[in-house]
Every structure is written in structure tokens, then in C-alpha cells.
Design a protein around this motif. Structure first.
Motif, PDB file in Angstrom:
ATOM      1  N   MET A 110       3.916   4.608  -3.133  1.00  0.00           N
ATOM      2  CA  MET A 110       4.448   4.697  -4.497  1.00  0.00           C
ATOM      3  C   MET A 110       5.957   4.949  -4.461  1.00  0.00           C
ATOM      4  SD  MET A 110       1.703   4.429  -6.561  1.00  0.00           S
ATOM      5  CE  MET A 110       1.498   5.451  -7.985  1.00  0.00           C
ATOM      6  N   ASN A 111       6.403   5.806  -3.533  1.00  0.00           N
ATOM      7  CA  ASN A 111       7.837   6.071  -3.397  1.00  0.00           C
ATOM      8  C   ASN A 111       8.606   4.847  -2.917  1.00  0.00           C
ATOM      9  OD1 ASN A 111       7.619   8.719  -4.270  1.00  0.00           O
ATOM     10  ND2 ASN A 111       7.333   9.548  -2.199  1.00  0.00           N
ATOM     11  N   ALA A 112       7.910   3.951  -2.203  1.00  0.00           N
ATOM     12  CA  ALA A 112       8.540   2.704  -1.756  1.00  0.00           C
ATOM     13  C   ALA A 112       8.451   1.611  -2.813  1.00  0.00           C
ATOM     14  CB  ALA A 112       7.876   2.217  -0.469  1.00  0.00           C
ATOM     15  N   GLY A 113       7.818   1.919  -3.954  1.00  0.00           N
ATOM     16  CA  GLY A 113       7.740   0.960  -5.050  1.00  0.00           C
ATOM     17  C   GLY A 113       6.525   0.063  -5.027  1.00  0.00           C
ATOM     18  N   ILE A 114       5.498   0.421  -4.234  1.00  0.00           N
ATOM     19  CA  ILE A 114       4.286  -0.402  -4.158  1.00  0.00           C
ATOM     20  C   ILE A 114       3.160   0.323  -4.895  1.00  0.00           C
ATOM     21  CG2 ILE A 114       2.580  -1.466  -2.624  1.00  0.00           C
ATOM     22  CD1 ILE A 114       4.679  -1.468  -0.413  1.00  0.00           C
ATOM     23  N   PRO A 115       2.509  -0.309  -5.897  1.00  0.00           N
ATOM     24  CA  PRO A 115       1.358   0.317  -6.559  1.00  0.00           C
ATOM     25  C   PRO A 115       0.276   0.626  -5.524  1.00  0.00           C
ATOM     26  CG  PRO A 115       2.077  -1.650  -7.750  1.00  0.00           C
ATOM     27  CD  PRO A 115       2.824  -1.635  -6.453  1.00  0.00           C
ATOM     28  N   ALA A 116      -0.276   1.841  -5.552  1.00  0.00           N
ATOM     29  CA  ALA A 116      -1.175   2.247  -4.480  1.00  0.00           C
ATOM     30  C   ALA A 116      -2.325   3.097  -4.991  1.00  0.00           C
ATOM     31  CB  ALA A 116      -0.402   3.017  -3.411  1.00  0.00           C
ATOM     32  N   THR A 117      -3.439   2.996  -4.283  1.00  0.00           N
ATOM     33  CA  THR A 117      -4.598   3.861  -4.487  1.00  0.00           C
ATOM     34  C   THR A 117      -5.119   4.238  -3.099  1.00  0.00           C
ATOM     35  OG1 THR A 117      -6.063   1.935  -4.601  1.00  0.00           O
ATOM     36  CG2 THR A 117      -5.265   2.809  -6.688  1.00  0.00           C
ATOM     37  N   THR A 118      -6.240   4.943  -3.058  1.00  0.00           N
ATOM     38  CA  THR A 118      -6.829   5.340  -1.776  1.00  0.00           C
ATOM     39  C   THR A 118      -8.266   4.850  -1.666  1.00  0.00           C
ATOM     40  OG1 THR A 118      -7.703   7.448  -2.576  1.00  0.00           O
ATOM     41  CG2 THR A 118      -5.429   7.445  -1.760  1.00  0.00           C
ATOM     42  N   ALA A 119      -8.742   4.808  -0.416  1.00  0.00           N
ATOM     43  CA  ALA A 119     -10.146   4.532  -0.133  1.00  0.00           C
ATOM     44  C   ALA A 119     -10.544   5.373   1.069  1.00  0.00           C
ATOM     45  CB  ALA A 119     -10.356   3.045   0.151  1.00  0.00           C
ATOM     46  N   PRO A 120     -11.839   5.691   1.192  1.00  0.00           N
ATOM     47  CA  PRO A 120     -12.263   6.522   2.323  1.00  0.00           C
ATOM     48  C   PRO A 120     -12.174   5.802   3.666  1.00  0.00           C
ATOM     49  CG  PRO A 120     -14.158   5.828   1.010  1.00  0.00           C
ATOM     50  CD  PRO A 120     -12.934   5.428   0.240  1.00  0.00           C
ATOM     51  N   ARG A 178       9.048  -0.226   2.574  1.00  0.00           N
ATOM     52  CA  ARG A 178      10.038  -0.720   1.622  1.00  0.00           C
ATOM     53  C   ARG A 178      10.239  -2.241   1.695  1.00  0.00           C
ATOM     54  NH1 ARG A 178      13.950   3.012   2.544  1.00  0.00           N
ATOM     55  NH2 ARG A 178      13.128   4.487   1.030  1.00  0.00           N
ATOM     56  N   PRO A 179      10.341  -2.849   2.898  1.00  0.00           N
ATOM     57  CA  PRO A 179      10.532  -4.311   2.947  1.00  0.00           C
ATOM     58  C   PRO A 179       9.337  -5.084   2.401  1.00  0.00           C
ATOM     59  CG  PRO A 179      11.019  -3.285   5.088  1.00  0.00           C
ATOM     60  CD  PRO A 179      10.376  -2.249   4.241  1.00  0.00           C
ATOM     61  N   LEU A 180       8.155  -4.449   2.369  1.00  0.00           N
ATOM     62  CA  LEU A 180       6.943  -5.146   1.951  1.00  0.00           C
ATOM     63  C   LEU A 180       6.789  -5.206   0.435  1.00  0.00           C
ATOM     64  CD1 LEU A 180       4.661  -3.481   4.620  1.00  0.00           C
ATOM     65  CD2 LEU A 180       5.238  -5.912   4.536  1.00  0.00           C
ATOM     66  N   LYS A 181       7.584  -4.406  -0.269  1.00  0.00           N
ATOM     67  CA  LYS A 181       7.437  -4.282  -1.719  1.00  0.00           C
ATOM     68  C   LYS A 181       7.463  -5.639  -2.425  1.00  0.00           C
ATOM     69  CE  LYS A 181       9.962  -2.535  -5.741  1.00  0.00           C
ATOM     70  NZ  LYS A 181      11.184  -1.824  -6.204  1.00  0.00           N
ATOM     71  N   SER A 182       8.375  -6.515  -2.006  1.00  0.00           N
ATOM     72  CA  SER A 182       8.539  -7.795  -2.711  1.00  0.00           C
ATOM     73  C   SER A 182       7.445  -8.800  -2.377  1.00  0.00           C
ATOM     74  CB  SER A 182       9.904  -8.407  -2.365  1.00  0.00           C
ATOM     75  OG  SER A 182       9.982  -8.683  -0.970  1.00  0.00           O
ATOM     76  N   GLN A 183       6.612  -8.514  -1.354  1.00  0.00           N
ATOM     77  CA  GLN A 183       5.641  -9.503  -0.892  1.00  0.00           C
ATOM     78  C   GLN A 183       4.195  -9.171  -1.253  1.00  0.00           C
ATOM     79  OE1 GLN A 183       6.636 -12.339   0.389  1.00  0.00           O
ATOM     80  NE2 GLN A 183       8.769 -11.644   0.324  1.00  0.00           N
ATOM     81  N   VAL A 184       3.942  -7.960  -1.780  1.00  0.00           N
ATOM     82  CA  VAL A 184       2.550  -7.564  -1.999  1.00  0.00           C
ATOM     83  C   VAL A 184       2.351  -7.044  -3.415  1.00  0.00           C
ATOM     84  CG1 VAL A 184       2.332  -6.989   0.444  1.00  0.00           C
ATOM     85  CG2 VAL A 184       2.824  -5.162  -1.185  1.00  0.00           C
ATOM     86  N   ARG A 185       1.111  -7.136  -3.881  1.00  0.00           N
ATOM     87  CA  ARG A 185       0.779  -6.661  -5.228  1.00  0.00           C
ATOM     88  C   ARG A 185       0.339  -5.208  -5.238  1.00  0.00           C
ATOM     89  NH1 ARG A 185      -2.240 -11.492  -8.633  1.00  0.00           N
ATOM     90  NH2 ARG A 185      -0.546 -13.021  -8.428  1.00  0.00           N
ATOM     91  N   SER A 186      -0.337  -4.786  -4.167  1.00  0.00           N
ATOM     92  CA  SER A 186      -0.838  -3.414  -4.156  1.00  0.00           C
ATOM     93  C   SER A 186      -1.123  -2.982  -2.730  1.00  0.00           C
ATOM     94  CB  SER A 186      -2.122  -3.295  -4.997  1.00  0.00           C
ATOM     95  OG  SER A 186      -3.216  -3.868  -4.296  1.00  0.00           O
ATOM     96  N   LEU A 187      -1.395  -1.686  -2.581  1.00  0.00           N
ATOM     97  CA  LEU A 187      -1.744  -1.112  -1.283  1.00  0.00           C
ATOM     98  C   LEU A 187      -2.884  -0.124  -1.492  1.00  0.00           C
ATOM     99  CD1 LEU A 187       0.675   0.233   1.426  1.00  0.00           C
ATOM    100  CD2 LEU A 187      -1.113   1.744   0.528  1.00  0.00           C
TER     101      LEU A 187
END
Length: 420
Positions: A375-385, A344-353
């Protein structure tokens, strides 16, 4: 496989639980070994939720700058177990580690004991056999019932900032957790106390008062802060104007102050060396070589092992203080952590995860579970292997970005081992 790796693997199977807080098994094995913990150099015992390792590293740098030989015990390790035991300044040698592990295994006689307990006993055995001036002892979990808490009369105790973590073992509330950390305070032994929430500080003060232990409390007896790009430290002995710590991040100002307070209580005037010479991997560490750096191309690549909400706040504050650059996270986490609280604290500092699993970690969250938490913390996210795939993707999609691999010390350890 190293000989010590085979022994460590056997030791893992001696207890059905990874964590089982008690001192009974420690007292038993130490007695079987001849109580080596009674014959080690004066102990500086360090507990707390965040900052233990960095604070220990700064105290060690200060002591070594004064010409002192220092043993150090820390956990967990990152790339290899030997990192946990430092003898008079050097990591324990493979042959020495294998020998003391076998000795402890024989003394234990096959009865139940946790991995941390028997390896802590091994560290005490090693420390008892090599001359040094001080022993820096970092608590593994909590304090009161931690395997390291068998030293009756340390020279000094240190409590770094206490926050919510490991609630399944230490209690649900901050006062409960602070009570466990304060368990390292010993009768009449001075204790350095880093800045604390009021409810944690009250518990620590009550414990110290009951044991007539002198306290040196942040914001009351000493303080550290930044002014004009310098670290200012002051206490009743005077004011110090110092360079900023070489370990990056605003939270290191607190850790530096705690370390300086400890050194001054011990009678050493080596504050500048403490804050400028400390080495502590995976704490906002810039990666400069290896396959991951090659994959990052012209992106900055950083690594951090913080993993609880206070760790997330520290990382966010560090990113906020860095030169502006689009920042993306590659994150793997364990299922024992407050994942959303970390993110949650990282949301304002990053574009994606980009979420990845942690290799070889039984308690890893799947990439999909970490993605959902982000996503629940408000950070756009995807996955990688895996991390390499994630770093390569970010480098392709946003050249020149800042990439931070984060979320777990276990992930950080894999990165440091595999990336060379």
C-alpha cells in the motif's frame, strides 16, 4: 527424511549466526580436508547483486555445448539442497552428498563454522574428486570475504550488475558494495564486467588496475542489445546475430552478453547455445502443472524469485514487454529486504497484490506487513493465509488474468517443491 537432511540440520547449529563474513574458518576447514580447492578444475568465479545465477546458467550451457564437463556451485537452493552442487553436469547424488557432508563435519570437529562455509567446503571436496573441464563458482554474499573466495588463481572472474542489497553486511553505498564484489578480482586474471553504475564501475576498475587484471567492460569492450527481435552482441572479435534468450525478460539481454563475453574470453564460439539452452528455475518461470495451476484455472501463472529493488525493476520490465493482460501479484517477502523498493517499480504494471507469509522462513514478513508495504508503494493490497488461497481468489475474481508469485527465492522454493 533423507540422510543428508539430518546432517544439514546438524550443520545449521554449528554457528550462532547465519552470516558471519570471514575467511579464517574456511582456511581452517579446507586445510583439515587437505585443501581440495587447490585440486578442482579451472574456476570461473561469479559475483554481483543480480543476474549471477542466470549468467552462470548461460555460461554452463555454452561450455556444455562445446562438449565440456562442468561443475557448478550456486545458492540458495530452491526445492532441495542438492541443487547447489552440480558435478560434471549432474546434481550431486544423495549418497555422495551425505558422505562428503559427514567427512566435512568430522574434519570440522564441532568448532564454530557457518552453514554456508561448511557446505561450500563440501562442494570443493566433491569437485576435487570428479573429473571436469571447468568449475563455475557463484558467490554467496558479497565477494571479498565470501566463503567461495579462497581460489588464488581462477581462470576468469565475472561481475554481474551491482546494486544496493545486503547493506547490513556489505556497506550502505554502491561504492562500498562494489568494493566487496570486486574482492574476487585476482592478480593478472581477466575479469568480465557487466554494465554498472559509474560509481560502481570506478571501484571495480581501480581494484583491477591495482592487481593488473585485464578487464572486459560492458559498453566499452563489448555490448549486447535487442534489434529487430534478435539479440545482437559485439566485441573486438566481431558481431553476432543471435536468437533472444530463452530466459524471459529484458534484463536477460545483459546477462546473455556477460555470459557470451566470458565464453569468448575462454575461447568458445557457443553463444547461441548459451542463450537458448540455459535452464534457471524461478526466474519469470511459467508454471504449467500442479495444484496451483489447477487453482489458477484459465489464468496464466508465473513464478519469480527476485527480491531487491533491481529485481523489482527487472520484473516490471519483463511484465511491460509481455502481451497485455491484467496482472496480479501474490507476494511473500523476508524482513531483511527493501520491500517498498522492490514493489515500487511494479506499481505501474499490476492491478493488485495479495500478501502471503513464506512458510518455514523465520525471517518472513507477516502477510499484514507485506500488505502495508505494498500500500505504501501504491499497489492495492490484501492478504491471504497461503498462496493457494490467493491464486484461487484471483482466478475467481478475474478469470484469464496473469498471476505472478513473487518476492523471495525462499517462497519460490516452497512453490516449486509443493507444486510438483
Amino acid at each position: 527424511m533423507r540422510h543428508s537432511d539430518a546432517i544439514l540440520s546438524r550443520l545449521m547449529g554449528l554457528h550462532p549466526k547465519v552470516i558471519d563474513l570471514s575467511l579464517d574458518r574456511m582456511h581452517r576447514i579446507l586445510a583439515a580436508l587437505g585443501n581440495p580447492e587447490r585440486n578442482i578444475p579451472p574456476v570461473i568465479h561469479i559475483a554481483g547483486t543480480n543476474g549471477k545465477g542466470s549468467t552462470q546458467a548461460m555460461i554452463r550451457a555454452g561450455l556444455e555445448a562445446a562438449g565440456k564437463r562442468v561443475h557448478a556451485y550456486t545458492s540458495p537452493h530452491l526445492a532441495r539442497f542438492h541443487e547447489r552442487i552440480r558435478l560434471a553436469g549432474s546434481l550431486i547424488a544423495e549418497d555422495d552428498l551425505a558422505a562428503i557432508l559427514e567427512e566435512c563435519e568430522a574434519a570440522n570437529g564441532g568448532v564454530p563454522i557457518t552453514f554456508f562455509e561448511i557446505t561450500t567446503a563440501a562442494a570443493f571436496l566433491a569437485f576435487s574428486r570428479v573429473p571436469a573441464d571447468y568449475t563455475l563458482l557463484e558467490v554467496g554474499l558479497g565477494g571479498r570475504l565470501d566463503a567461495t573466495n579462497v581460489i588464488d588463481a581462477p581462470r576468469l572472474t565475472v561481475i554481474t550488475p551491482v546494486s544496493i542489497d545486503h547493506t547490513q553486511y556489505l556497506g550502505e553505498t554502491l561504492p562500498e558494495i562494489a568494493g566487496e564484489k570486486a574482492g574476487i578480482i585476482k592478480r593478472g586474471v581477466p575479469c568480465i564486467v557487466a554494465p554498472q553504475a559509474p560509481e560502481a564501475r570506478e571501484v571495480i576498475e581501480a581494484r583491477a588496475e591495482a592487481l593488473a587484471a585485464p578487464l572486459h567492460i560492458a559498453r566499452q569492450d563489448w555490448d549486447s542489445y535487442v534489434e529487430h527481435g534478435r539479440l545482437v552482441y559485439f566485441d573486438q572479435k566481431g558481431l553476432l546475430d543471435l536468437p533472444l534468450p530463452n530466459l524471459p525478460g529484458p534484463h536477460q539481454i545483459v546477462n546473455a552478453g556477460t555470459a557470451i563475453a566470458a565464453l569468448r574470453e575462454l575461447g568458445f564460439d557457443t553463444a547461441e547455445a548459451a542463450v537458448t539452452r540455459a535452464q534457471w528455475p524461478a526466474r519469470m518461470q511459467r508454471l504449467t502443472h500442479g495444484p496451483l495451476v489447477d487453482a489458477a484455472q484459465d489464468c496464466e501463472l508465473w513464478l519469480d524469485g527476485g527480491h531487491n529493488p533491481a529485481g523489482g525493476e527487472a520484473v516490471a520490465a519483463t511484465l511491460a514487454a509481455m502481451p497485455g493482460r491484467p496482472t496480479h501479484l501474490v507476494c511473500g517477502m523476508l524482513n531483511t529486504k527493501d520491500v517498498i523498493g522492490y514493489m515500487r517499480p511494479l506499481k505501474s504494471q499490476v492491478r493488485s497484490l495479495i500478501a502471503v507469509p513464506i512458510p518455514e522462513a523465520e525471517a518472513t514478513l507477516t502477510a499484514e506487513e507485506t500488505e502495508t508495504a505494498a500500500m505504501n508503494a501504491g499497489i492495492p493490497a490484501t492478504t491471504a493465509p497461503d498462496t493457494l488461497d490467493a491464486v484461487s481468489r484471483i482466478a475467481r475474481e478475474e478469470p484469464g488474468a496473469r498471476i505472478l508469485i513473487c518476492g523471495s527465492l525462499y517462497l519460490a522454493g516452497v512453490i516449486l517443491r509443493d507444486n510438483g
